[in-house]
Design a protein around this motif. Structure first.
Motif, PDB file in Angstrom:
ATOM      1  N   GLU A 328       0.842  -1.230  -0.127  1.00 35.76           N
ATOM      2  CA  GLU A 328       0.037   0.112   0.001  1.00 35.76           C
ATOM      3  C   GLU A 328       0.854   1.221  -0.067  1.00 35.76           C
ATOM      4  O   GLU A 328       0.497   2.198  -0.469  1.00 35.76           O
ATOM      5  N   SER A 329       2.016   1.234   0.683  1.00 37.06           N
ATOM      6  CA  SER A 329       2.790   2.382   0.694  1.00 37.06           C
ATOM      7  C   SER A 329       3.442   2.792  -0.707  1.00 37.06           C
ATOM      8  O   SER A 329       3.489   3.996  -0.941  1.00 37.06           O
ATOM      9  N   TRP A 330       3.867   1.808  -1.261  1.00 36.22           N
ATOM     10  CA  TRP A 330       4.237   2.149  -2.813  1.00 36.22           C
ATOM     11  C   TRP A 330       3.106   2.519  -3.668  1.00 36.22           C
ATOM     12  O   TRP A 330       3.145   3.657  -4.319  1.00 36.22           O
ATOM     13  N   LYS A 331       1.865   2.015  -3.572  1.00 36.87           N
ATOM     14  CA  LYS A 331       0.791   2.501  -4.189  1.00 36.87           C
ATOM     15  C   LYS A 331       0.430   3.904  -4.067  1.00 36.87           C
ATOM     16  O   LYS A 331       0.087   4.864  -4.799  1.00 36.87           O
ATOM     17  N   GLU A 332       0.407   4.302  -2.738  1.00 29.13           N
ATOM     18  CA  GLU A 332       0.328   5.690  -2.125  1.00 29.13           C
ATOM     19  C   GLU A 332       1.437   6.628  -2.715  1.00 29.13           C
ATOM     20  O   GLU A 332       1.108   7.711  -3.238  1.00 29.13           O
ATOM     21  N   ALA A 333       2.510   6.089  -2.798  1.00 25.91           N
ATOM     22  CA  ALA A 333       3.778   7.065  -3.405  1.00 25.91           C
ATOM     23  C   ALA A 333       3.371   7.245  -4.777  1.00 25.91           C
ATOM     24  O   ALA A 333       3.566   8.393  -5.438  1.00 25.91           O
ATOM     25  N   ALA A 334       2.996   6.221  -5.660  1.00 24.36           N
ATOM     26  CA  ALA A 334       2.533   6.623  -7.068  1.00 24.36           C
ATOM     27  C   ALA A 334       1.585   7.503  -7.178  1.00 24.36           C
ATOM     28  O   ALA A 334       1.550   8.677  -8.109  1.00 24.36           O
TER      29      ALA A 334
END
Length: 507
Positions: A328-334
């Motif tokens: 989820e952290s990666w998706k939020e970064a994107a």
């Protein structure tokens, strides 16, 4: 001299020829992993500058450091799979070698024969050595005479050994190499690219020594030539994402910009992505439709796009050759980086088309918007009308009920087809209490008020209008305020309109 037994029978088949081959890394990546482990084992002595040497010979590679070293027990742990000496290593928040497999996988990716010398800072005048020839291991991973008789030795310090007169440290010599020979220059260039932050920020010395030609190379920080006027500083955008492990908010840091020379032909453009000051992905170009950060598909016209982004909250993949795109952290970064990355990619495209003036205007607009947003936010007041002590961040807006929320920097961007006429929208993240506002640059209000000649004050006025309107909606829709109370609170926030600080009476 004392001997200590080494046990490779740890309930798996890693230490077999088949297992070793399955876990291999690329040679430069393997060397980088050993350097990363050396960085984990730095001493905290302010008088000892961390030194890591990579010695390249025709038939061997040696990595040695002046770190804390290992005891016999810690050496035993170091060559077991998924076992780490956490009593001496830093926490996972700052660790470079993260999976307890660095030494094993890295060494065996480089060669079959490993010789380790180590001196622990916790012991005096003792040096531990271990020789492991993995060609002698059995292929079924059960047991054989060699496997059952692997032993290390503990002796007095070997002054003529690889650690010389160092008080503590570790030397790992890999022989019987399993890959093509590497040049010292190629290794230096790779390490400079990966560990540039450590070299410049953490005052670490990394040397690559060409033993054959008796040449020593010092790794230095790589400076990428970019146009200064195109730089977007992510630190100033106050972008926070919850850490995948701790759940605590961690700031996205770094910058984006246009390179002075297009590298589309070499493929050396895109994003360098860091975790804890170590590069996890180099020249990231993966589009968002495939799970990456790039809003557009890779194309030579984007060949000037460059950035260095620190994503300390995201989780690397197993071998640290990329991030785990499923988190989820990666998706939020994107999501939160999309607008800024799109701006630089569009600027690169305009540069490719020869419209350099349009490039400057694009970046100028972004910088102007950032200044206006900062000005507007500086005039939002943290209202407090209760005598109770409220535990909230310094930048929180505190309500009369004791509730509070934080305004993250608004974004000026395009909205979707269904919202193209809305002047702005808001999202409220209940867990972090963050109010996120997106101002629609294609709305009639924005088009009629803002153009290329608009000054910071005009844009700031529009941003302030959006903030106050979204606060009003937030109070009614999320905090259950009556409309008249929400309007009163909103009006108090509009103090900027008549203040000398940012009001309409200026000039």
């Amino acid at each position: 001299m004392n001997k200590f037994q080494i046990n490779l029978n740890v309930g798996n088949r890693f230490w077999t020829p088949k297992g070793l081959g399955a876990m291999g890394m690329e040679p430069t990546q393997a060397i980088a992993e050993l350097v990363a482990n050396s960085l984990d084992w730095r001493t905290e002595n302010e008088n000892t500058k961390p030194l890591i040497q990579v010695i390249i010979s025709k038939n061997s590679i040696e990595v040695k450091d002046n770190g804390v070293g290992m005891t016999a027990e810690e050496l035993q742990n170091a060559i077991q799979v998924s076992v780490a000496n956490d009593n001496l290593r830093p926490s996972l928040r700052v660790r470079k070698g993260m999976f307890g497999m660095g030494m094993k996988v890295a060494c065996l990716s480089l060669g079959w024969k490993i010789m380790i010398h180590t001196r622990s800072l916790s012991e005096k005048n003792i040096e531990h050595t271990l020789l492991l020839n993995t060609r002698e291991l059995d292929s079924d991973g059960v047991s054989n005479e060699y496997r059952n008789n692997i032993a290390g030795e503990s002796t007095e310090e070997l002054l003529n050994g690889p650690l010389s007169n160092w008080t503590s440290g570790t030397s790992i010599l890999i022989e019987d190499l399993s890959h093509r020979s590497l040049t010292a220059v190629a290794v230096r260039d790779s390490l400079q690219e990966i560990f540039s932050p450590e070299i410049s920020i953490e005052n670490v010395s990394i040397q690559v020594i060409d033993r054959e030609n008796d040449i020593e190379y010092n790794c230095g920080k790589i400076e990428v030539p970019v146009y200064p006027e195109t730089i977007i500083k992510l630190d100033e955008l106050n972008l926070f994402i919850n850490d995948e492990v701790t759940g605590n908010p961690v700031q996205v840091k770094g910058w984006l910009g246009l390179m002075k020379t297009s590298s589309s032909g070499l493929g050396k453009w895109g994003l360098h992505l860091f975790k804890n000051n170590q590069v996890i992905e180099r020249f990231h170009q993966l589009p968002s439709r495939l799970g990456g950060l790039m809003p557009k598909n890779p194309h030579p016209k984007f060949g000037r796009t460059y950035g260095e982004i620190h994503l300390d909250m995201c989780v690397p993949s197993f071998h640290k050759v990329g991030f785990d795109y499923s988190k989820e952290s990666w998706k939020e970064a994107a999501e939160i980086l999309e607008s800024s990355i799109t701006t630089i990619m569009l600027a690169s495209e305009e540069f490719k088309a020869g419209d350099h003036e349009k490039v400057k205007e694009t970046i100028k607009k972004v910088q102007k918007n950032k200044r206006a947003i900062k000005k507007a936010l500086s005039n939002v007041i943290p209202t407090v009308t209760t005598t109770e002590k409220i535990e909230a961040p310094e930048n929180a807006i505190i309500l009369t009920t004791g509730d509070w929320f934080i305004i993250v920097d608004p974004i000026i961007d395009k909205l979707g087809e269904n919202e193209k006429n809305k002047p702005w929208i808001y999202h409220f993240r209940k867990e972090s209490r963050e109010l996120a506002i997106i101002i629609n640059e294609e709305s009639p209000i924005h088009r009629n008020l803002i153009n290329s000649n608009s000054d910071d004050k005009t844009i700031s006025l529009l941003v302030s209008w959006a903030i106050s309107d979204c606060i009003l909606l937030l109070l009614c829709e999320e905090f259950g305020y009556e409309l008249k109370d929400a309007v009163a609170f909103r009006d108090e926030q509009l103090v900027w309109l008549t203040s000398e600080k940012g009001g309409s009476n200026e000039g």
